[in-house]
Design a protein around this motif. Structure first.
Motif, PDB file in Angstrom:
ATOM      1  N   LEU A 128       1.025  -6.029   5.924  1.00  0.00           N
ATOM      2  CA  LEU A 128       0.385  -4.797   5.466  1.00  0.00           C
ATOM      3  C   LEU A 128       0.227  -3.807   6.616  1.00  0.00           C
ATOM      4  CD1 LEU A 128      -0.988  -3.248   3.164  1.00  0.00           C
ATOM      5  CD2 LEU A 128      -3.144  -4.350   3.798  1.00  0.00           C
ATOM      6  N   ASP A 129      -0.117  -4.307   7.821  1.00  0.00           N
ATOM      7  CA  ASP A 129      -0.268  -3.424   8.986  1.00  0.00           C
ATOM      8  C   ASP A 129       1.057  -2.777   9.367  1.00  0.00           C
ATOM      9  OD1 ASP A 129      -2.949  -3.988   9.097  1.00  0.00           O
ATOM     10  OD2 ASP A 129      -2.740  -5.582  10.587  1.00  0.00           O
ATOM     11  N   GLN A 130       2.145  -3.566   9.314  1.00  0.00           N
ATOM     12  CA  GLN A 130       3.459  -3.025   9.658  1.00  0.00           C
ATOM     13  C   GLN A 130       3.881  -1.931   8.668  1.00  0.00           C
ATOM     14  OE1 GLN A 130       5.685  -6.697   9.623  1.00  0.00           O
ATOM     15  NE2 GLN A 130       5.580  -6.925  11.855  1.00  0.00           N
ATOM     16  N   ARG A 131       3.627  -2.181   7.392  1.00  0.00           N
ATOM     17  CA  ARG A 131       3.974  -1.160   6.388  1.00  0.00           C
ATOM     18  C   ARG A 131       3.100   0.081   6.549  1.00  0.00           C
ATOM     19  NH1 ARG A 131       4.108  -5.795   3.079  1.00  0.00           N
ATOM     20  NH2 ARG A 131       2.104  -5.246   2.118  1.00  0.00           N
ATOM     21  N   ILE A 165      11.182  -0.560   5.807  1.00  0.00           N
ATOM     22  CA  ILE A 165       9.986  -1.332   6.184  1.00  0.00           C
ATOM     23  C   ILE A 165       8.870  -1.116   5.175  1.00  0.00           C
ATOM     24  CG2 ILE A 165       8.182  -1.603   7.949  1.00  0.00           C
ATOM     25  CD1 ILE A 165      10.265  -0.828  10.035  1.00  0.00           C
ATOM     26  N   ILE A 166       8.709   0.130   4.716  1.00  0.00           N
ATOM     27  CA  ILE A 166       7.644   0.434   3.751  1.00  0.00           C
ATOM     28  C   ILE A 166       7.864  -0.303   2.437  1.00  0.00           C
ATOM     29  CG2 ILE A 166       6.601   2.303   2.396  1.00  0.00           C
ATOM     30  CD1 ILE A 166       7.287   4.182   4.746  1.00  0.00           C
ATOM     31  N   ASP A 190       1.776   1.183   9.440  1.00  0.00           N
ATOM     32  CA  ASP A 190       2.266   1.916  10.624  1.00  0.00           C
ATOM     33  C   ASP A 190       3.568   2.653  10.304  1.00  0.00           C
ATOM     34  OD1 ASP A 190       0.127   0.975  12.047  1.00  0.00           O
ATOM     35  OD2 ASP A 190       1.223  -0.700  12.955  1.00  0.00           O
ATOM     36  N   ALA A 191       4.454   1.994   9.545  1.00  0.00           N
ATOM     37  CA  ALA A 191       5.724   2.630   9.194  1.00  0.00           C
ATOM     38  C   ALA A 191       5.493   3.845   8.292  1.00  0.00           C
ATOM     39  CB  ALA A 191       6.636   1.626   8.494  1.00  0.00           C
ATOM     40  N   ASP A 192       4.562   3.717   7.362  1.00  0.00           N
ATOM     41  CA  ASP A 192       4.269   4.837   6.457  1.00  0.00           C
ATOM     42  C   ASP A 192       3.656   6.010   7.218  1.00  0.00           C
ATOM     43  OD1 ASP A 192       3.943   5.867   3.619  1.00  0.00           O
ATOM     44  OD2 ASP A 192       1.869   5.954   4.318  1.00  0.00           O
ATOM     45  N   ALA A 193       2.770   5.718   8.182  1.00  0.00           N
ATOM     46  CA  ALA A 193       2.168   6.792   8.991  1.00  0.00           C
ATOM     47  C   ALA A 193       3.238   7.509   9.810  1.00  0.00           C
ATOM     48  CB  ALA A 193       1.090   6.214   9.903  1.00  0.00           C
ATOM     49  N   ALA A 194       4.152   6.721  10.426  1.00  0.00           N
ATOM     50  CA  ALA A 194       5.230   7.323  11.209  1.00  0.00           C
ATOM     51  C   ALA A 194       6.160   8.149  10.323  1.00  0.00           C
ATOM     52  CB  ALA A 194       6.018   6.235  11.932  1.00  0.00           C
ATOM     53  N   TYR A 195       6.423   7.650   9.113  1.00  0.00           N
ATOM     54  CA  TYR A 195       7.306   8.368   8.184  1.00  0.00           C
ATOM     55  C   TYR A 195       6.700   9.715   7.777  1.00  0.00           C
ATOM     56  CZ  TYR A 195      10.530   9.046   4.284  1.00  0.00           C
ATOM     57  OH  TYR A 195      11.484   9.552   3.442  1.00  0.00           O
TER      58      TYR A 195
END
Length: 273
Positions: free
Chosen positions: A21-24, A12-13, A26-31
């Protein structure tokens, strides 16, 4: 699931065409959270706790419930979950307990004697092998093979670590040589393709540019002796352990030191022959 989730989040990132941009974000924060020690520690804790309570959880979800059996199962489950008393005195099982052991708690043992002590040993090992002197010289080695050489940084390190190998006029001339050498690296495609300092030295010799950039060539050769001197010294001490043992421990240090110097000089001479 942990590794698969990381792969999905990583996809996703990196997917710039099908994600916002929001999805990437959120995915980066979770990662990043999944990479933390706290997250992994809690996962292991949940695995242990939930594994102990799974049988009880499954039994309590049944419609027809035997209260007596359920209470016995609750008691058995509670018994399997041990809460350690971290303030209790720690006593080692590897040797006979001593009086001072009673002053060491479990919390102190695992936090100081195990956790902190392990990190101290690792940091000490890194500091002993990669001190400021070594890091500076390794940085000098890597910068010489870069696409654009930082002349000011190299001249500063030369003045700091090789004061006896370059006179003051030579250090000034070395700076001038590097300025011209930087321009040639930009225009020369073969020189730009050099990836390491040993290839750079070979290129200077093959093209006879070592005669033009003789001070640059001298510095490169000095840098190339660093791995040799380190490796030969370590091999020398390893060899010393073989013949100086408990049966031959009367050999004097002076004799061993002289033998080690001769061994290192022989190794360096064979390397450059």
């Amino acid at each position: 699931m942990y590794s698969v989730t990381r792969v999905v989040l990583g996809g996703i990132i990196e997917d710039l065409s099908h994600t916002t941009l929001d999805q990437r974000g959120d995915a980066d924060a979770a990662y990043q959270i999944m990479q933390s020690f706290e997250f992994v520690f809690i996962l292991h804790l949940m695995k242990e706790v939930l594994g102990r309570t799974d049988t009880l959880s499954q039994a309590l979800q049944k419609k027809n419930q035997d209260i007596h059996n359920a209470m016995e199962l609750v008691s058995s489950t509670k018994y399997t979950i041990e809460m350690p008393d971290m303030s209790a005195p720690y006593t080692s099982t590897r040797y006979r307990p001593r009086k001072k052991d009673l002053h060491v708690t479990f919390e102190h043992y695992y936090r100081v004697d195990v956790f902190t002590s392990t990190f101290d040993k690792q940091l000490h090992e890194l500091d002993s092998r990669f001190n400021d002197h070594t890091i500076d010289l390794l940085s000098l080695s890597s910068s010489l093979a870069s696409k654009k050489i930082n002349v000011d940084e190299i001249c500063l390190l030369v003045e700091k670590y090789y004061p006896e190998d370059f006179t003051e006029p030579e250090r000034t001339h070395l700076r001038d040589q590097f300025v011209v050498f930087n321009v040639e690296m930009t225009n020369n495609t073969k020189l730009r393709g050099v990836s390491c300092i040993s290839d750079l030295c070979k290129y200077l010799v093959d093209t006879r540019k070592c005669e033009t950039y003789y001070l640059v060539d001298r510095l490169i050769r000095l840098i190339l002796t660093l791995p040799v001197s380190t490796a030969t010294t370590e091999r020398g001490f390893s060899a010393m352990k073989i013949f100086k043992n408990c049966l031959r421990n009367k050999m004097s240090d002076e004799y061993l030191a002289n033998s080690l110097v001769i061994y290192i000089e022989k190794e360096i001479a064979e390397t450059f022959d």
